[in-house]
Design a protein around this motif. Structure first.
Motif, mmCIF file in Angstrom:
data_model
loop_
_atom_site.group_PDB
_atom_site.id
_atom_site.type_symbol
_atom_site.label_atom_id
_atom_site.label_comp_id
_atom_site.label_asym_id
_atom_site.label_seq_id
_atom_site.Cartn_x
_atom_site.Cartn_y
_atom_site.Cartn_z
ATOM 1 N N ALA A 161 -3.540 52.561 -1.824
ATOM 2 C CA ALA A 161 -2.336 52.099 -1.123
ATOM 3 C C ALA A 161 -1.594 53.288 -0.510
ATOM 4 O O ALA A 161 -1.112 53.220 0.630
ATOM 5 C CB ALA A 161 -1.430 51.330 -2.081
ATOM 6 N N LYS A 162 -1.534 54.402 -1.242
ATOM 7 C CA LYS A 162 -0.889 55.614 -0.696
ATOM 8 C C LYS A 162 -1.649 56.133 0.515
ATOM 9 O O LYS A 162 -1.061 56.560 1.510
ATOM 10 C CB LYS A 162 -0.825 56.703 -1.779
ATOM 11 N N ALA A 163 -2.999 56.093 0.423
ATOM 12 C CA ALA A 163 -3.816 56.578 1.550
ATOM 13 C C ALA A 163 -3.586 55.730 2.796
ATOM 14 O O ALA A 163 -3.564 56.253 3.920
ATOM 15 C CB ALA A 163 -5.287 56.565 1.159
ATOM 16 N N ILE A 164 -3.424 54.423 2.593
ATOM 17 C CA ILE A 164 -3.168 53.554 3.755
ATOM 18 C C ILE A 164 -1.867 53.960 4.436
ATOM 19 O O ILE A 164 -1.791 54.084 5.657
ATOM 20 C CB ILE A 164 -3.120 52.078 3.317
ATOM 21 N N GLU A 165 -0.838 54.179 3.618
ATOM 22 C CA GLU A 165 0.467 54.523 4.190
ATOM 23 C C GLU A 165 0.448 55.880 4.888
ATOM 24 O O GLU A 165 0.994 56.047 5.981
ATOM 25 C CB GLU A 165 1.531 54.518 3.082
ATOM 26 N N THR A 166 -0.206 56.869 4.257
ATOM 27 C CA THR A 166 -0.130 58.239 4.783
ATOM 28 C C THR A 166 -1.232 58.583 5.772
ATOM 29 O O THR A 166 -1.081 59.517 6.562
ATOM 30 C CB THR A 166 -0.190 59.245 3.618
ATOM 31 N N LYS A 167 -2.358 57.831 5.734
ATOM 32 C CA LYS A 167 -3.499 58.186 6.588
ATOM 33 C C LYS A 167 -3.808 57.109 7.629
ATOM 34 O O LYS A 167 -3.745 57.362 8.831
ATOM 35 C CB LYS A 167 -4.736 58.435 5.707
ATOM 36 N N TYR A 168 -4.117 55.903 7.159
ATOM 37 C CA TYR A 168 -4.629 54.886 8.086
ATOM 38 C C TYR A 168 -3.536 54.233 8.931
ATOM 39 O O TYR A 168 -3.794 53.814 10.063
ATOM 40 C CB TYR A 168 -5.413 53.824 7.309
ATOM 41 N N ASN A 225 6.614 48.402 2.457
ATOM 42 C CA ASN A 225 6.735 49.782 1.977
ATOM 43 C C ASN A 225 5.807 49.991 0.792
ATOM 44 O O ASN A 225 5.380 49.046 0.117
ATOM 45 C CB ASN A 225 8.188 50.118 1.615
ATOM 46 N N LEU A 226 5.484 51.256 0.556
ATOM 47 C CA LEU A 226 4.518 51.631 -0.474
ATOM 48 C C LEU A 226 5.015 51.281 -1.873
ATOM 49 O O LEU A 226 4.225 50.837 -2.725
ATOM 50 C CB LEU A 226 4.240 53.136 -0.368
ATOM 51 N N GLU A 227 6.306 51.437 -2.122
ATOM 52 C CA GLU A 227 6.851 51.209 -3.465
ATOM 53 C C GLU A 227 6.622 49.760 -3.898
ATOM 54 O O GLU A 227 6.219 49.505 -5.054
ATOM 55 C CB GLU A 227 8.349 51.533 -3.487
ATOM 56 N N ASP A 228 6.850 48.817 -3.024
ATOM 57 C CA ASP A 228 6.656 47.415 -3.387
ATOM 58 C C ASP A 228 5.174 47.106 -3.614
ATOM 59 O O ASP A 228 4.825 46.310 -4.494
ATOM 60 C CB ASP A 228 7.202 46.504 -2.278
ATOM 61 N N ALA A 229 4.304 47.743 -2.839
ATOM 62 C CA ALA A 229 2.873 47.518 -3.013
ATOM 63 C C ALA A 229 2.410 48.033 -4.374
ATOM 64 O O ALA A 229 1.655 47.360 -5.092
ATOM 65 C CB ALA A 229 2.090 48.207 -1.889
ATOM 66 N N HIS A 285 -5.022 52.713 -11.118
ATOM 67 C CA HIS A 285 -4.793 54.027 -10.506
ATOM 68 C C HIS A 285 -5.504 54.127 -9.158
ATOM 69 O O HIS A 285 -4.935 54.618 -8.169
ATOM 70 C CB HIS A 285 -5.287 55.123 -11.455
ATOM 71 N N VAL A 286 -6.754 53.642 -9.125
ATOM 72 C CA VAL A 286 -7.515 53.676 -7.859
ATOM 73 C C VAL A 286 -6.816 52.833 -6.795
ATOM 74 O O VAL A 286 -6.695 53.245 -5.630
ATOM 75 C CB VAL A 286 -8.958 53.166 -8.091
ATOM 76 N N LYS A 287 -6.334 51.663 -7.183
ATOM 77 C CA LYS A 287 -5.640 50.798 -6.216
ATOM 78 C C LYS A 287 -4.390 51.489 -5.667
ATOM 79 O O LYS A 287 -4.132 51.474 -4.459
ATOM 80 C CB LYS A 287 -5.232 49.487 -6.893
ATOM 81 N N ALA A 288 -3.624 52.085 -6.566
ATOM 82 C CA ALA A 288 -2.377 52.736 -6.134
ATOM 83 C C ALA A 288 -2.673 53.907 -5.202
ATOM 84 O O ALA A 288 -1.979 54.109 -4.193
ATOM 85 C CB ALA A 288 -1.585 53.202 -7.352
ATOM 86 N N GLU A 289 -3.715 54.682 -5.518
ATOM 87 C CA GLU A 289 -4.062 55.823 -4.672
ATOM 88 C C GLU A 289 -4.505 55.360 -3.288
ATOM 89 O O GLU A 289 -4.210 56.001 -2.282
ATOM 90 C CB GLU A 289 -5.169 56.657 -5.340
ATOM 91 N N LYS A 317 -10.986 50.744 9.855
ATOM 92 C CA LYS A 317 -10.990 51.722 8.756
ATOM 93 C C LYS A 317 -9.945 51.358 7.696
ATOM 94 O O LYS A 317 -9.006 50.622 7.960
ATOM 95 C CB LYS A 317 -10.670 53.125 9.292
ATOM 96 N N GLY A 318 -10.129 51.931 6.486
ATOM 97 C CA GLY A 318 -9.113 51.856 5.457
ATOM 98 C C GLY A 318 -9.190 50.671 4.520
ATOM 99 O O GLY A 318 -8.292 50.459 3.708
ATOM 100 N N VAL A 319 -10.295 49.911 4.561
ATOM 101 C CA VAL A 319 -10.442 48.764 3.658
ATOM 102 C C VAL A 319 -11.154 49.211 2.389
ATOM 103 O O VAL A 319 -12.208 49.834 2.452
ATOM 104 C CB VAL A 319 -11.231 47.629 4.342
ATOM 105 N N LYS A 320 -10.566 48.891 1.241
ATOM 106 C CA LYS A 320 -11.229 49.168 -0.036
ATOM 107 C C LYS A 320 -11.206 47.907 -0.882
ATOM 108 O O LYS A 320 -10.157 47.303 -1.099
ATOM 109 C CB LYS A 320 -10.542 50.320 -0.783
ATOM 110 N N VAL A 321 -12.386 47.519 -1.365
ATOM 111 C CA VAL A 321 -12.518 46.335 -2.210
ATOM 112 C C VAL A 321 -12.746 46.803 -3.638
ATOM 113 O O VAL A 321 -13.659 47.587 -3.899
ATOM 114 C CB VAL A 321 -13.691 45.451 -1.724
ATOM 115 N N ILE A 322 -11.916 46.319 -4.565
ATOM 116 C CA ILE A 322 -11.960 46.807 -5.947
ATOM 117 C C ILE A 322 -12.131 45.634 -6.902
ATOM 118 O O ILE A 322 -11.276 44.766 -6.994
ATOM 119 C CB ILE A 322 -10.671 47.588 -6.289
ATOM 120 N N ALA A 323 -13.261 45.618 -7.610
ATOM 121 C CA ALA A 323 -13.496 44.602 -8.636
ATOM 122 C C ALA A 323 -12.826 45.062 -9.926
ATOM 123 O O ALA A 323 -13.057 46.179 -10.393
ATOM 124 C CB ALA A 323 -14.998 44.426 -8.844
#
Length: 491
Positions: A181-188, A131-135, A175-179, A157-163
């Motif tokens: 993660a939300k996109a994965i749940e709601t879109k991908y 679930n998104l909350e744990d992520a 913030h970018v990571k959390a956003e 699709k839906g892979v994001k690599v963040i240094a």
């Protein structure tokens, strides 16, 4: 033979089957009318049927209707839905992984757990979340450089690599990571309910990627030449990720930036995973398995993900080079005697470039429905070959875009830059008749991009070999403000 699928990869598979001296009769079950596959089927004395090519029920009916001896499944989604199980249940041999074994591609968390349980080299640290909350709670707790992915195969699709190296930017990166993660749940991951894990977060690695593809009967493997795909939409690796915009393979089974030792190590990793699957599931993996690899400082050859089929476009690079009878290979896979087949390939370098309608990959609705012209004869005169992709042959003989890549242009030769330039000269022969834009990557196979890949691989090779000498392979060391040094070991 019944071939399932309608893309350029399946067109290349159909061509390889029809080169068999045994003269097989080829049939196809497709969603769109691929004109190249249709022509091969009719020329062999076979036929085509249109329908939902992802549906095991449709595939079973087609196999029964045509009374085929073999089914060859091209794409991954029919495998995920149990098409191989359904066909084999009818007593028909199938080149394609059973539903249980295809889990190695469908669920990235399953794949990572398998590799860790069996201590297979090239594995990355990961966390899977249902679930998104744990992520998000994990993201807020740990400030790490990560790759955040859908836990399921979602069309690449839906892979994001963040240094995340700078402490003063940690809040913004979080913030970018959390956003994402939300996109994965709601879109991908929207629409996928066939696995429990939703979001995968794994350690970030970097290096040149490449693909090792092979046939397997569950006991032995028969590898193809290495291929390197280019996922980003635009030149110099920028733009959104696509299913692949083109790929290269070199002479001598290798790529210009991968050594024989690394090739052999990559094959060994995939072979060990095939055996681990049998140990876990009690079934032999029969079909194609491909390791999407990366050369990393952490391990050298490292698994990013698996495919339970040929890559697309990677399969188009190497299938035209196959000299061994494809029907002989299929029979050997079905009978568990693949070790008796001698795999032979033409020794040539190859380049594949994909041509796509504007709107691909993010607005396929806009990219679909455009009349398109592909001058196959003009392209052939340039020494290149067309493999049709997402196009539909209309009753009047015209072609209409399906929303994904229109076609893939293949060429072979001695030197990659020369082959790349030859394909460039074909680009005026692929265009939409209503003026809608068509794009491709001009840099694939170019001297500039090759130089970049070679320099990157040489740097990484120096690092992982040094780590190997010092006994640090598979180990990672972080230093986090407030927490100090953290040692992560795979052993």
């Amino acid at each position: 033979m019944l071939l399932v699928g309608e893309g350029a990869r399946e067109h290349a598979i159909a061509s390889a089957i029809c080169r068999s001296p045994q003269g097989p009769k080829l049939y196809a079950a497709m969603r769109l009318m691929n004109p190249g596959i249709r022509e091969l089927c009719l020329r062999s004395g076979g036929d085509v049927v249109l329908g939902d090519s992802m549906d095991p029920g449709f595939i079973s009916k087609a196999a029964d209707r045509f009374s085929v001896d073999f089914v060859f499944i091209g794409p991954e989604e029919p495998l995920f839905r149990g098409a191989a199980n359904a066909v084999e249940g009818m007593g028909i041999a199938c080149i394609g992984a059973r539903r249980e074994a295809a889990e190695i591609e469908m669920s990235k968390a399953f794949m990572r757990r398998l590799m860790w349980k069996h201590k297979i080299p090239g594995r990355l640290r990961f966390q899977a979340f249902r679930n998104l909350e744990d992520a998000i709670a994990y993201i807020e707790e740990y400030a790490e450089s990560v790759a955040i992915k859908p836990a399921r195969q979602a069309g690449g699709k839906g892979v994001k690599v963040i240094a995340d190296f700078q402490a003063y930017l940690s809040k913004e990166k979080g913030h970018v990571k959390a956003e994402h993660a939300k996109a994965i749940e709601t879109k991908y991951m929207k629409g996928y309910s066939d696995i429990e894990d939703r979001i995968l977060i794994e350690e970030r690695v970097e290096g040149p990627e490449y693909t090792v593809q092979m046939f397997t009967d569950g006991d032995s493997v028969a590898p193809f030449p290495l291929v390197q795909d280019n996922k980003n939409a635009y030149d110099m690796d920028i733009g959104p990720e696509t299913g692949g915009m083109g790929s290269i393979s070199g002479k001598g089974m290798l790529l210009p930036f991968i050594t024989r030792e690394e090739y052999d190590a990559s094959i060994d990793i995939v072979r060990r995973c095939v055996k681990a699957l049998e140990a876990e599931l009690g079934v032999k993996y029969k079909g194609i398995i491909s390791g999407q690899m990366m050369l990393t400082p952490l391990w050298g050859p490292t698994i990013i993900e698996f495919y339970s089929r040929f890559g697309d476009p990677e399969g188009v690079n190497v299938l035209p080079l196959l000299r061994t009878d494809m029907v002989e290979i299929m029979e050997a896979i079905a009978s568990g005697k693949l070790h008796k087949v001698r795999m032979e390939f033409e020794d040539a370098a190859t380049v594949v470039k994909c041509f796509a309608p504007r709107g691909y990959p993010e607005r396929r609705d806009l990219a679909a429905g455009h009349p398109v012209r592909i001058d196959v004869e003009a392209i052939r005169a340039m020494g290149c070959e067309v493999f049709y992709g997402s196009v539909d042959l209309a009753p009047d003989g015209g072609l209409v875009t399906g929303g994904s890549r229109i076609c893939e242009v293949f060429a072979k030769g001695e030197e990659l830059p020369e082959i790349s330039e030859r394909i460039e000269r074909c680009s005026p022969f692929i265009y939409c008749l209503d003026g809608w834009g068509v794009f491709h990557r001009s840099d694939i196979g170019s001297a500039t991009l090759l130089k970049r890949r070679i320099e990157q691989s040489e740097l990484i090779r120096d690092v992982y070999r040094y780590r190997m000498e010092k006994g640090l392979i598979g180990m990672d060391i972080d230093w986090i403000p407030g927490k100090g040094k953290i040692i992560h070991s795979a052993w």
